[in-house]
Design a protein around this motif. Sequence first.
Motif, short mmCIF file in Angstrom:
data_model
loop_
_atom_site.label_atom_id
_atom_site.label_comp_id
_atom_site.label_asym_id
_atom_site.label_seq_id
_atom_site.Cartn_x
_atom_site.Cartn_y
_atom_site.Cartn_z
N HIS A 16 -47.06 -40.96 30.70
CA HIS A 16 -46.69 -41.84 29.60
C HIS A 16 -45.46 -42.69 29.91
O HIS A 16 -45.36 -43.83 29.44
CB HIS A 16 -46.43 -41.00 28.34
N THR A 17 -44.53 -42.15 30.68
CA THR A 17 -43.29 -42.88 30.96
C THR A 17 -43.22 -43.41 32.39
O THR A 17 -42.16 -43.85 32.83
CB THR A 17 -42.06 -42.00 30.68
N GLU A 18 -44.33 -43.40 33.10
CA GLU A 18 -44.32 -43.94 34.47
C GLU A 18 -44.13 -45.45 34.48
O GLU A 18 -43.44 -46.01 35.33
CB GLU A 18 -45.62 -43.60 35.19
N TRP A 19 -44.77 -46.13 33.52
CA TRP A 19 -44.79 -47.60 33.55
C TRP A 19 -44.19 -48.21 32.28
O TRP A 19 -44.38 -49.39 32.01
CB TRP A 19 -46.21 -48.09 33.78
N GLN A 20 -43.51 -47.41 31.49
CA GLN A 20 -42.73 -47.89 30.36
C GLN A 20 -41.77 -46.77 29.97
O GLN A 20 -41.89 -45.65 30.47
CB GLN A 20 -43.63 -48.30 29.19
N ASP A 21 -40.79 -47.07 29.12
CA ASP A 21 -39.67 -46.14 28.92
C ASP A 21 -39.77 -45.26 27.69
O ASP A 21 -39.02 -44.28 27.58
CB ASP A 21 -38.35 -46.92 28.86
N GLY A 59 -40.06 -35.05 16.75
CA GLY A 59 -39.44 -35.99 17.68
C GLY A 59 -40.26 -36.16 18.94
O GLY A 59 -41.27 -35.47 19.15
N PRO A 60 -39.87 -37.10 19.80
CA PRO A 60 -40.59 -37.31 21.07
C PRO A 60 -40.41 -36.14 22.02
O PRO A 60 -39.50 -35.30 21.85
CB PRO A 60 -39.97 -38.59 21.62
N ILE A 61 -41.25 -36.09 23.03
CA ILE A 61 -41.29 -34.98 23.98
C ILE A 61 -40.86 -35.50 25.35
O ILE A 61 -41.29 -36.57 25.77
CB ILE A 61 -42.71 -34.40 24.07
N ALA A 62 -40.03 -34.73 26.03
CA ALA A 62 -39.60 -35.10 27.38
C ALA A 62 -39.76 -33.90 28.30
O ALA A 62 -39.61 -32.75 27.88
CB ALA A 62 -38.14 -35.57 27.38
N LEU A 63 -40.08 -34.16 29.54
CA LEU A 63 -40.16 -33.09 30.53
C LEU A 63 -38.75 -32.63 30.90
O LEU A 63 -37.84 -33.44 31.06
CB LEU A 63 -40.87 -33.58 31.79
N GLU A 68 -40.77 -31.66 35.10
CA GLU A 68 -40.95 -32.84 35.94
C GLU A 68 -41.41 -32.43 37.34
O GLU A 68 -42.31 -33.06 37.92
CB GLU A 68 -39.63 -33.59 36.03
N ARG A 69 -40.82 -31.38 37.88
CA ARG A 69 -41.19 -30.91 39.21
C ARG A 69 -42.64 -30.46 39.23
O ARG A 69 -43.41 -30.81 40.14
CB ARG A 69 -40.28 -29.75 39.62
N ARG A 70 -43.03 -29.70 38.22
CA ARG A 70 -44.41 -29.19 38.18
C ARG A 70 -45.40 -30.33 37.94
O ARG A 70 -46.48 -30.36 38.57
CB ARG A 70 -44.53 -28.14 37.08
N ALA A 71 -45.08 -31.27 37.07
CA ALA A 71 -45.96 -32.40 36.82
C ALA A 71 -46.13 -33.23 38.08
O ALA A 71 -47.24 -33.65 38.42
CB ALA A 71 -45.42 -33.26 35.68
N ALA A 72 -45.03 -33.48 38.79
CA ALA A 72 -45.10 -34.29 40.01
C ALA A 72 -45.97 -33.60 41.06
O ALA A 72 -46.70 -34.27 41.80
CB ALA A 72 -43.70 -34.53 40.56
N ALA A 73 -45.93 -32.28 41.11
CA ALA A 73 -46.71 -31.54 42.10
C ALA A 73 -48.21 -31.69 41.84
O ALA A 73 -49.00 -31.91 42.77
CB ALA A 73 -46.32 -30.07 42.09
N ILE A 74 -48.62 -31.59 40.58
CA ILE A 74 -50.05 -31.69 40.30
C ILE A 74 -50.51 -33.14 40.40
O ILE A 74 -51.64 -33.43 40.85
CB ILE A 74 -50.40 -31.08 38.92
#
Length: 211
Positions: A16-21, A59-63, A68-74
């Motif tokens: 969701h936040t790869e290409w916008q903030d 509220g919004p959700i953030a890693l 973030e480490r686990r998401a990047a790995a998959i």
Amino acid sequence: MASPAIDDYLKTIYHHTEWQDDRITPSQLAAELGLAPSSVTEMVQKLAAQGLVTHRPYGPIALSEEGERRAAAIIRRHRLIETWLVSEFGYAWDEVHDEAEVLEHAISDRLLEGIDERLGRPRFDPHGDAIPDAAGHVHREPFVLLAQAPAGHVGRVLRVSDRDPELLRAVESAGVAVGTTVTVTDAAALRIGTASVSLPDAAADAVWLSI
């Protein structure tokens, strides 16, 4: 503990936040995953308890750093597999997503490392999405969404969203690919060299260009 369900949540939040903030909201997360809001709320609470996300009610959700480490790995697995299927097996870029969804949970770390080495450590998948390295780092250059690019803007196509296979086929048929240098005419039209190219309206929110 490995869990495809948890991985799907983390991947969706990461995407969701790869290409916008703007961070993803629970309702957006539910819509992306096709799940009931109550189910998403329950899972987000579990993810927060495991230290994978930060979240306050409504509220919004953030890693978190660990999330973030686990998401990047998959995501690394998914995008390397997509690149492998296109490079080694002749898949088209609109055919690889579903295959990678299955294989990302099945291959070993050893095989993944072998794929990465054989492909020459690619930095981007066939759609232009950055492939995290083994440490979870990604490399991107400044970008602008086609819908937000002014007429006359000249840039390389950095990424085409893989969410809609039909749109990918239409973009490819128009001669637009990742790496193509284009001039923006308007949100649905480009110029490649001296040739004018029309794209489906949906491309305005699915194509990113270099600045």
